[in-house]
Design a protein around this motif. Structure first.
Motif, PDB file in Angstrom:
ATOM      1  N   GLY A  62     -37.392  28.503 -52.442  1.00  0.00           N
ATOM      2  CA  GLY A  62     -36.656  27.450 -51.750  1.00  0.00           C
ATOM      3  C   GLY A  62     -37.582  26.604 -50.894  1.00  0.00           C
ATOM      4  N   GLU A  63     -36.974  25.668 -50.174  1.00  0.00           N
ATOM      5  CA  GLU A  63     -37.830  24.858 -49.324  1.00  0.00           C
ATOM      6  C   GLU A  63     -37.222  24.726 -47.941  1.00  0.00           C
ATOM      7  OE1 GLU A  63     -36.900  20.487 -50.647  1.00  0.00           O
ATOM      8  OE2 GLU A  63     -37.451  21.711 -52.386  1.00  0.00           O
ATOM      9  N   THR A  64     -38.037  24.258 -46.994  1.00  0.00           N
ATOM     10  CA  THR A  64     -37.575  24.199 -45.617  1.00  0.00           C
ATOM     11  C   THR A  64     -36.336  23.311 -45.482  1.00  0.00           C
ATOM     12  OG1 THR A  64     -38.133  23.534 -43.366  1.00  0.00           O
ATOM     13  CG2 THR A  64     -39.280  22.386 -45.133  1.00  0.00           C
ATOM     14  N   GLY A  65     -35.380  23.754 -44.675  1.00  0.00           N
ATOM     15  CA  GLY A  65     -34.172  22.971 -44.432  1.00  0.00           C
ATOM     16  C   GLY A  65     -34.372  22.027 -43.253  1.00  0.00           C
ATOM     17  N   TYR A  66     -35.559  22.129 -42.630  1.00  0.00           N
ATOM     18  CA  TYR A  66     -35.846  21.276 -41.486  1.00  0.00           C
ATOM     19  C   TYR A  66     -36.584  20.027 -41.931  1.00  0.00           C
ATOM     20  CZ  TYR A  66     -34.287  23.598 -37.270  1.00  0.00           C
ATOM     21  OH  TYR A  66     -33.506  24.099 -36.262  1.00  0.00           O
ATOM     22  N   SER A  67     -35.827  18.945 -42.141  1.00  0.00           N
ATOM     23  CA  SER A  67     -36.455  17.681 -42.489  1.00  0.00           C
ATOM     24  C   SER A  67     -37.118  17.117 -41.228  1.00  0.00           C
ATOM     25  CB  SER A  67     -35.400  16.728 -42.999  1.00  0.00           C
ATOM     26  OG  SER A  67     -34.391  16.608 -42.026  1.00  0.00           O
ATOM     27  N   ILE A  68     -37.907  16.065 -41.403  1.00  0.00           N
ATOM     28  CA  ILE A  68     -38.582  15.491 -40.237  1.00  0.00           C
ATOM     29  C   ILE A  68     -37.562  14.991 -39.211  1.00  0.00           C
ATOM     30  CG2 ILE A  68     -40.128  13.615 -39.487  1.00  0.00           C
ATOM     31  CD1 ILE A  68     -41.857  14.200 -41.725  1.00  0.00           C
ATOM     32  N   SER A  69     -36.463  14.398 -39.700  1.00  0.00           N
ATOM     33  CA  SER A  69     -35.498  13.882 -38.723  1.00  0.00           C
ATOM     34  C   SER A  69     -34.815  15.040 -37.985  1.00  0.00           C
ATOM     35  CB  SER A  69     -34.472  12.970 -39.394  1.00  0.00           C
ATOM     36  OG  SER A  69     -33.721  13.689 -40.322  1.00  0.00           O
ATOM     37  N   LYS A  70     -34.569  16.168 -38.687  1.00  0.00           N
ATOM     38  CA  LYS A  70     -33.975  17.326 -37.996  1.00  0.00           C
ATOM     39  C   LYS A  70     -34.960  17.883 -36.959  1.00  0.00           C
ATOM     40  CE  LYS A  70     -30.723  19.196 -41.382  1.00  0.00           C
ATOM     41  NZ  LYS A  70     -30.493  20.260 -42.366  1.00  0.00           N
ATOM     42  N   MET A  71     -36.262  17.882 -37.336  1.00  0.00           N
ATOM     43  CA  MET A  71     -37.274  18.387 -36.402  1.00  0.00           C
ATOM     44  C   MET A  71     -37.331  17.497 -35.165  1.00  0.00           C
ATOM     45  SD  MET A  71     -40.357  19.640 -38.868  1.00  0.00           S
ATOM     46  CE  MET A  71     -41.738  19.165 -37.861  1.00  0.00           C
ATOM     47  N   PHE A  72     -37.226  16.187 -35.374  1.00  0.00           N
ATOM     48  CA  PHE A  72     -37.305  15.251 -34.257  1.00  0.00           C
ATOM     49  C   PHE A  72     -36.109  15.441 -33.321  1.00  0.00           C
ATOM     50  CE2 PHE A  72     -36.720  11.093 -32.196  1.00  0.00           C
ATOM     51  CZ  PHE A  72     -37.977  10.948 -31.643  1.00  0.00           C
ATOM     52  N   LYS A  73     -34.932  15.589 -33.912  1.00  0.00           N
ATOM     53  CA  LYS A  73     -33.736  15.778 -33.082  1.00  0.00           C
ATOM     54  C   LYS A  73     -33.841  17.076 -32.282  1.00  0.00           C
ATOM     55  CE  LYS A  73     -28.799  16.489 -33.085  1.00  0.00           C
ATOM     56  NZ  LYS A  73     -28.909  17.817 -32.457  1.00  0.00           N
ATOM     57  N   PHE A  74     -34.330  18.101 -32.964  1.00  0.00           N
ATOM     58  CA  PHE A  74     -34.499  19.409 -32.336  1.00  0.00           C
ATOM     59  C   PHE A  74     -35.454  19.308 -31.140  1.00  0.00           C
ATOM     60  CE2 PHE A  74     -36.773  23.570 -32.426  1.00  0.00           C
ATOM     61  CZ  PHE A  74     -35.713  24.346 -32.007  1.00  0.00           C
ATOM     62  N   ALA A  75     -36.583  18.591 -31.356  1.00  0.00           N
ATOM     63  CA  ALA A  75     -37.566  18.419 -30.285  1.00  0.00           C
ATOM     64  C   ALA A  75     -36.945  17.649 -29.117  1.00  0.00           C
ATOM     65  CB  ALA A  75     -38.790  17.678 -30.814  1.00  0.00           C
TER      66      ALA A  75
END
Ligand code: UDP
Ligand code: MG
Length: 317
Positions: free
Chosen positions: A207-220
């Motif tokens: 599988g692959e990461t479910g954390y897209s760049i936009s999800k990572m940015f929101k998380f940060a």
């Protein structure tokens, strides 16, 4: 009233498109968790997967009465999925673990052992992160350092959400009503005695990461806005500095016009300084906006997630 029966250990697993790995995950979890106690429960939270993860989970739940599932109506995000699992956890201790086997289930007895030494929170600290992209490693490192310099909450470096918490911490977490969850920050914020166990983080096998760049940015941004007011301070200080600088320039212009008899000219300097100020204003509005959008979300106070179906008892949240 019937007395509440607590599981000795609950395991909360957020799942997003992990169908290929669920059977193996369950086998390994079972082996590891039964070393701690036969009085366990495993709660899978299916966070709107596009694949057949939920069918896999239901198959397991059909065979084992200690396996529960919560099936979301759509993708609400990793932190919300974990929160849902925690809300339904009935354990004296609860372990949060990723479904992709990057967090080795075999570490659970060790986390538990450390808890028995008197720690309310035991987090798993990653020594090495195998198989992650350079970009992910760098952004993650940078983010944790920035976050740490911005906040007074002592958020441990280089940890994910893989950890064990006891009932007291769970109760404290449940009492925190924020909509923008940043669990590793919240768990640090509640205090109690916190210890850690070190491990090597494995690469994802399928599988692959479910954390897209936009999800990572929101998380940060959730991490920063939830645990620091410093960006706002930065905006107001920058405003003061910029007004001071422009005031000096005005004085200088007046001085050279009246005293030195020279008029300052220059189209370029006007445009450059206007654009510079414009840029700073936009950044400042953006920073303030990040906070305001979170205030808005909290005021709307919508439910964090919608459950499509579950075999948990919805009354004992
Ligand atoms: N996950 C989730 N919802 C999402 C993204 C991820 O529940 O929107 C789950 C995912 O199935 C995994 C865990 O959260 O169990 C961590 O996600 P992932 O492995 O994609 O993140 P990474 O390890 O790349 O940071
Ligand atoms: Mg992962």
């Amino acid at each position: 009233m019937t007395p509440v029966v607590h599981a000795q250990i609950s395991v909360v697993v957020p799942v997003f498109n992990e169908e290929a790995i669920i059977a193996e995950l369950y086998e390994r979890l079972l082996k590891s968790v039964t070393k701690v106690s036969d009085n366990y429960e495993i709660i899978f939270v299916n966070d709107g997967s596009f694949d057949d993860s939920i069918e896999e989970i239901k198959k397991i739940a059909g065979k084992n009465k200690k396996v529960f599932f919560i099936n979301f109506s759509k993708n609400f995000g990793h932190q919300v999925a974990v929160t849902a699992g925690l809300n339904h956890s009935n354990g004296l201790t609860t372990v949060i673990i990723d479904a992709d086997l990057q967090d080795p289930p075999e570490l659970i007895p060790e986390l538990y052992k450390k808890h028995k030494e008197g720690y309310n929170v035991v987090y798993a600290k990653r020594k090495k992160r195998k198989g992650e992209t350079f970009f992910k490693l760098i952004t993650a490192k940078l983010f944790y350092r920035i976050l740490r310099s911005l906040t007074s909450t002592n958020i441990p470096l280089d940890t994910g959400d893989f950890r064990l918490i006891d009932k007291k911490v769970l109760r404290a977490l449940k009492s925190m009503p924020e909509q923008n969850k940043f669990l590793r920050g919240q768990i640090a914020w509640v205090g109690f005695k916190q210890g850690f166990v070190e491990y090597d983080r494995d690469p994802r096998t399928t599988g692959e990461t479910g954390y897209s760049i936009s999800k990572m940015f929101k998380f940060a941004m959730d991490g920063i806005t939830g645990f620091s007011d410093k960006p706002l301070l930065f905006v107001s200080r920058m405003g003061i500095v910029m007004s001071f600088v422009s005031f000096c320039i005005i004085i200088y212009a007046l001085f050279s016009y009246f005293v030195l008899d020279k008029t300052i000219t220059g189209w370029t300097s006007i445009i450059v300084s206007t654009m510079f100020i414009g840029g700073i204003q936009l950044i400042s509005i953006g920073i303030i906006g990040e906070y305001i959008s979170r205030i808005n979300k909290n005021i709307l106070n919508r439910p964090l997630y919608i459950i499509e179906d579950t075999n948990c008892n919805l009354e004992d949240q």
